[in-house]
Design a protein around this motif. Structure first.
Motif: not given
Length: 417
Positions: A27-28, A179, A184, A303, A320, A324
């Protein structure tokens, strides 16, 4: 590589890039490419080196990419580099029991021929998608990729965000995006709490080769310990996502390959002929986790950092990528209007767009897992009749097909035709 940022929206603080994206998974990088398409520069901070991410043994999963996700990857010029490794999913068959079980005659059958847009989705292995996203980042002047670097602190001010790195440096941007997965650190540092629980299930994941062609048909068998998904791959192979209780999964995973297959075969059935392992075996613990907020001052989550769910419907990565696409859409609109892209109003538009949908999806996968991961005869009769009823009504069936393809609801620009 580095690139000058687009027109400044704020003054009073120098920024290394418009976005700092923490997390170099899937996703990043996708967000960095989507932001670049909107004229916004990004720095992706990846805790792992590229060599680890591109190793064939890093992640054994195959992804059931919905049509909407394929559209997005095509718009980002990524799909053209992986299309030859993808397998169209022409049909999905859902049954309550293992393949070949005479009692499993009631179920769902979704056929892509019933909708005009083509295959509901494509199966693609992690190793191809991950490399394609990394290569696309390397080729994009608006994206900087920092490898083997971790964030140890984040400071939010009126003009932007400063991230402190373990290496001793720091970076500044207008907004930080987490992400960085279910654990996280970005969310934790922003004091965003999470709601969730373990399913006390583990997914056993592998690829198998089989004698008979799969015909592009994906199968989902619901069994008391958990679901078994058989997802088509190219070259007469399939991806297996096999959920068992934690203790059983540990015992199975400890077995030699032949004994592992001996346990799988009776669950799998013989409808694809003889099977053999086609690669390494992996395990992943299963649980539900949902961030109580997807945003904080100058911060957004996408995500798994925002939502992690059971793979029962194969929608984790699709959800996810929809995050985005929605965030990129909102930021691009804000930039065109001359707004601060990280203002509370702008970020709230993103949260309003995505939070309800993802909470609903997480709740649905949770309900399905609880409903089907048991052998209660009354529940089994009720769920079988329910699936048969949906299957018997063409309009309902087409609605589920379009939902599986990800082409319902308010789609972000990158996922539109």
């Amino acid at each position: 590589m580095d690139n000058p940022a687009g027109p400044a929206i704020l003054t009073g603080m120098e920024h290394d890039s418009d976005l700092l994206i923490v997390g170099g998974g899937l996703n990043g990088p996708a967000l960095a490419l989507a932001a670049a398409k909107a004229g916004l520069s990004s720095t992706v901070i990846d805790a792992l080196p590229r060599a680890t991410r591109t190793d064939d043994g890093f992640d054994g999963r195959g992804y059931a990419l919905a049509l909407s996700s394929v559209r997005m990857l095509a718009r980002l010029r990524v799909w053209e580099t992986v299309a030859d490794h993808a397998q169209p999913m022409n049909e999905i068959k859902v049954t309550d029991g293992r393949a070949g079980d005479a009692k499993a005659f009631l179920g769902l059958h979704f056929n892509s021929a019933e909708i005009e847009e083509g295959p509901m989705g494509q199966m693609l292995e992690d190793r191809y998608l991950r490399r394609a996203l990394l290569d696309a980042m390397d080729a994009e002047p608006g994206v900087t990729h920092m490898q083997g670097e971790t964030v140890i602190a984040q400071d939010v001010a009126a003009q932007g965000v400063t991230l402190s790195l373990a290496s001793g440096g720091s970076l500044k941007s207008r907004i930080v995006v987490g992400a960085d997965g279910r654990q996280s650190g970005t969310a934790a540092r922003a004091r965003i709490r999470r709601t969730g629980w373990s399913y006390k299930q583990t997914a056993l994941v592998c690829a198998i080769a089989h004698e008979k062609p799969h015909g592009g048909v994906a199968h989902q068998f619901f069994m008391p310990p958990g679901p078994l998904a058989i997802l088509p791959l190219p070259d007469n192979r399939s991806s297996i996502v096999w959920s068992e209780t934690d203790a059983t999964a540990r015992a199975i995973n400890a077995l030699p390959d032949e004994d592992y297959l001996a346990v799988l075969r009776p669950r799998f059935g013989d409808f694809l002929g003889e099977i053999s392992l086609a690669g390494k075996r992996f395990t992943y613990p299963l649980g539900l986790t949902l961030a109580n907020s997807f945003i904080a001052p100058r911060l957004a989550l996408v995500g798994d950092a925002a939502h992690g769910m059971h793979p029962i419907a194969g929608q984790g990565l699709n959800a996810g990528l929809r995050d985005v696409a929605a965030l990129a859409h909102v930021l691009a609109d804000a930039r065109r209007r001359g707004e601060d892209i990280a203002s509370p109003l702008v970020l709230d538009r993103y949260q309003q767009w995505r939070r309800f949908d993802t909470a609903t999806l997480a709740a649905s996968t949770d309900l399905f897992n609880r409903l089907f991961s048991n052998d209660n005869p009354l529940l089994r009769m009720g769920r079988d009749l329910g699936m048969a009823a949906i299957n018997a009504v063409p309009a309902m069936r087409r609605g589920f097909i379009r939902e599986a393809a990800g082409i319902t609801g308010d789609l972000p620009e990158l996922m539109r035709p």
